[in-house]
Design a protein around this motif. Structure first.
Motif, PDB file in Angstrom:
ATOM      1  N   ALA A 150       0.597  -0.842  -0.179  1.00 36.73           N
ATOM      2  CA  ALA A 150       0.102   0.125  -0.302  1.00 36.73           C
ATOM      3  C   ALA A 150       0.704   1.413   0.063  1.00 36.73           C
ATOM      4  O   ALA A 150       1.680   1.376   1.231  1.00 36.73           O
ATOM      5  CB  ALA A 150      -0.893   0.133   1.011  1.00 36.73           C
ATOM      6  N   GLU A 151       0.577   1.925  -1.201  1.00 32.35           N
ATOM      7  CA  GLU A 151       2.148   3.055  -1.098  1.00 32.35           C
ATOM      8  C   GLU A 151       0.706   4.492  -0.387  1.00 32.35           C
ATOM      9  O   GLU A 151      -0.279   4.766  -0.670  1.00 32.35           O
ATOM     10  CB  GLU A 151       2.132   3.238  -2.852  1.00 32.35           C
ATOM     11  N   SER A 152       1.806   5.811  -0.168  1.00 30.79           N
ATOM     12  CA  SER A 152       1.615   6.456  -0.155  1.00 30.79           C
ATOM     13  C   SER A 152       1.817   7.765  -0.268  1.00 30.79           C
ATOM     14  O   SER A 152       2.948   7.309  -0.344  1.00 30.79           O
ATOM     15  CB  SER A 152       0.784   6.199   1.414  1.00 30.79           C
ATOM     16  N   GLY A 153       2.372   8.622   0.192  1.00 28.21           N
ATOM     17  CA  GLY A 153       3.264  10.003  -0.047  1.00 28.21           C
ATOM     18  C   GLY A 153       3.025  10.527  -1.060  1.00 28.21           C
ATOM     19  O   GLY A 153       3.748  11.952  -1.250  1.00 28.21           O
ATOM     20  N   GLY A 154       2.079  10.498  -2.213  1.00 28.54           N
ATOM     21  CA  GLY A 154       2.297  11.428  -3.217  1.00 28.54           C
ATOM     22  C   GLY A 154       1.481  12.580  -3.301  1.00 28.54           C
ATOM     23  O   GLY A 154       0.803  13.013  -1.563  1.00 28.54           O
ATOM     24  N   GLY A 155       1.696  13.210  -4.223  1.00 27.11           N
ATOM     25  CA  GLY A 155       1.101  14.737  -4.383  1.00 27.11           C
ATOM     26  C   GLY A 155       0.872  15.304  -5.474  1.00 27.11           C
ATOM     27  O   GLY A 155       2.116  15.490  -6.282  1.00 27.11           O
ATOM     28  N   SER A 156       0.808  16.785  -4.656  1.00 27.30           N
ATOM     29  CA  SER A 156       1.159  17.764  -5.707  1.00 27.30           C
ATOM     30  C   SER A 156       2.349  19.165  -5.471  1.00 27.30           C
ATOM     31  O   SER A 156       2.390  19.208  -4.729  1.00 27.30           O
ATOM     32  CB  SER A 156       0.932  18.679  -6.447  1.00 27.30           C
ATOM     33  N   VAL A 157       3.877  19.238  -6.327  1.00 27.28           N
ATOM     34  CA  VAL A 157       4.867  19.990  -5.822  1.00 27.28           C
ATOM     35  C   VAL A 157       5.719  20.531  -7.182  1.00 27.28           C
ATOM     36  O   VAL A 157       5.569  20.255  -8.051  1.00 27.28           O
ATOM     37  CB  VAL A 157       5.944  18.766  -5.285  1.00 27.28           C
ATOM     38  N   GLN A 158       6.228  22.073  -7.006  1.00 27.70           N
ATOM     39  CA  GLN A 158       6.473  22.448  -7.743  1.00 27.70           C
ATOM     40  C   GLN A 158       8.098  22.094  -8.105  1.00 27.70           C
ATOM     41  O   GLN A 158       8.754  20.878  -7.152  1.00 27.70           O
ATOM     42  CB  GLN A 158       7.140  23.743  -7.338  1.00 27.70           C
ATOM     43  N   ALA A 159       8.767  22.481  -9.387  1.00 28.23           N
ATOM     44  CA  ALA A 159       9.757  21.694  -9.855  1.00 28.23           C
ATOM     45  C   ALA A 159      10.477  22.093  -8.600  1.00 28.23           C
ATOM     46  O   ALA A 159      10.753  23.009  -8.790  1.00 28.23           O
ATOM     47  CB  ALA A 159      10.379  21.949 -11.406  1.00 28.23           C
ATOM     48  N   GLY A 160      11.684  21.430  -8.247  1.00 26.66           N
ATOM     49  CA  GLY A 160      12.376  21.382  -7.722  1.00 26.66           C
ATOM     50  C   GLY A 160      12.694  21.289  -5.914  1.00 26.66           C
ATOM     51  O   GLY A 160      12.807  20.948  -4.923  1.00 26.66           O
ATOM     52  N   GLY A 161      10.849  20.807  -5.764  1.00 22.57           N
ATOM     53  CA  GLY A 161      11.369  20.536  -4.234  1.00 22.57           C
ATOM     54  C   GLY A 161      10.719  18.919  -4.533  1.00 22.57           C
ATOM     55  O   GLY A 161      11.820  18.075  -5.402  1.00 22.57           O
ATOM     56  N   SER A 162      11.094  18.232  -3.135  1.00 20.10           N
ATOM     57  CA  SER A 162      11.251  17.296  -2.757  1.00 20.10           C
ATOM     58  C   SER A 162       9.196  16.304  -2.527  1.00 20.10           C
ATOM     59  O   SER A 162       8.837  17.137  -1.793  1.00 20.10           O
ATOM     60  CB  SER A 162      12.508  16.740  -1.597  1.00 20.10           C
ATOM     61  N   LEU A 163       9.387  14.927  -2.461  1.00 17.93           N
ATOM     62  CA  LEU A 163       8.580  13.949  -1.955  1.00 17.93           C
ATOM     63  C   LEU A 163       9.262  12.839  -1.473  1.00 17.93           C
ATOM     64  O   LEU A 163      10.027  12.558  -2.474  1.00 17.93           O
ATOM     65  CB  LEU A 163       7.862  14.253  -2.834  1.00 17.93           C
ATOM     66  N   THR A 164       8.390  12.350  -0.360  1.00 19.08           N
ATOM     67  CA  THR A 164       9.259  10.409   0.141  1.00 19.08           C
ATOM     68  C   THR A 164       7.774  10.118  -0.328  1.00 19.08           C
ATOM     69  O   THR A 164       6.156  10.463   0.546  1.00 19.08           O
ATOM     70  CB  THR A 164       9.166  10.820   1.535  1.00 19.08           C
ATOM     71  N   LEU A 165       8.234   9.123  -0.765  1.00 18.79           N
ATOM     72  CA  LEU A 165       6.942   8.150  -1.243  1.00 18.79           C
ATOM     73  C   LEU A 165       7.071   6.605   0.133  1.00 18.79           C
ATOM     74  O   LEU A 165       8.351   6.193   0.233  1.00 18.79           O
ATOM     75  CB  LEU A 165       6.768   6.976  -2.391  1.00 18.79           C
ATOM     76  N   SER A 166       6.095   6.514   0.361  1.00 23.37           N
ATOM     77  CA  SER A 166       6.108   4.988   1.408  1.00 23.37           C
ATOM     78  C   SER A 166       5.751   3.718   0.984  1.00 23.37           C
ATOM     79  O   SER A 166       4.179   4.491  -0.056  1.00 23.37           O
ATOM     80  CB  SER A 166       5.492   5.604   2.796  1.00 23.37           C
TER      81      SER A 166
END
Length: 127
Positions: free
Chosen positions: A5-21
């Motif tokens: 089961a994935e989580s952590g997606g979203g919208s971000v501006q270029a250059g930003g960061s996200l962590t998926l789990s």
């Protein structure tokens, strides 16, 4: 049956960061390779990051090398994808997957060789 089961997606501006789990229900036979795949609209699903849990080795697609990092917390049964310096071309649905044996080169394992898949989480990067 191994459930992911994935989580952590979203919208971000270029250059930003996200962590998926990606939380899983533990080890099962033929699930030593853990990976993150992505699929953009109109494109084939592609592997971006791979982890061989047998020896801890990792590998990455050239398009994300140096920007993405895959890891797994064994105690939490959770796979992570740390994504930095995101680009609009990283926009896609991201899936975690598991499959293979302890001696597999996970990056070379075909998509069909990944037996278990999550439902996906959307990542959108705006310019």
């Amino acid at each position: 049956q191994l459930q992911l089961a994935e989580s952590g997606g979203g919208s971000v501006q270029a250059g930003g960061s996200l962590t998926l789990s990606c939380a899983d229900s533990g080890y099962r036979p033929s699930s030593y390779c853990r990976a993150w795949f992505r699929q953009a609209p109109g494109k084939e699903r592609e592997g971006v990051a791979f982890l061989q849990t047998g020896d801890g080795s990792t590998s990455y697609a050239d398009s994300v090398k140096g920007r993405f990092s895959i890891s797994r917390d064994t105690a939490k049964n959770t796979l992570y994808l740390q994504m930095n310096s995101l680009k609009p071309e990283d926009t896609a649905m991201y899936y975690c997957a598991a499959g293979g044996t302890w001696y597999d080169d996970c990056a070379r394992r075909p998509i069909s060789g990944y037996n278990y898949w999550g439902q996906g989480t959307q990542v959108t990067v705006s310019s």
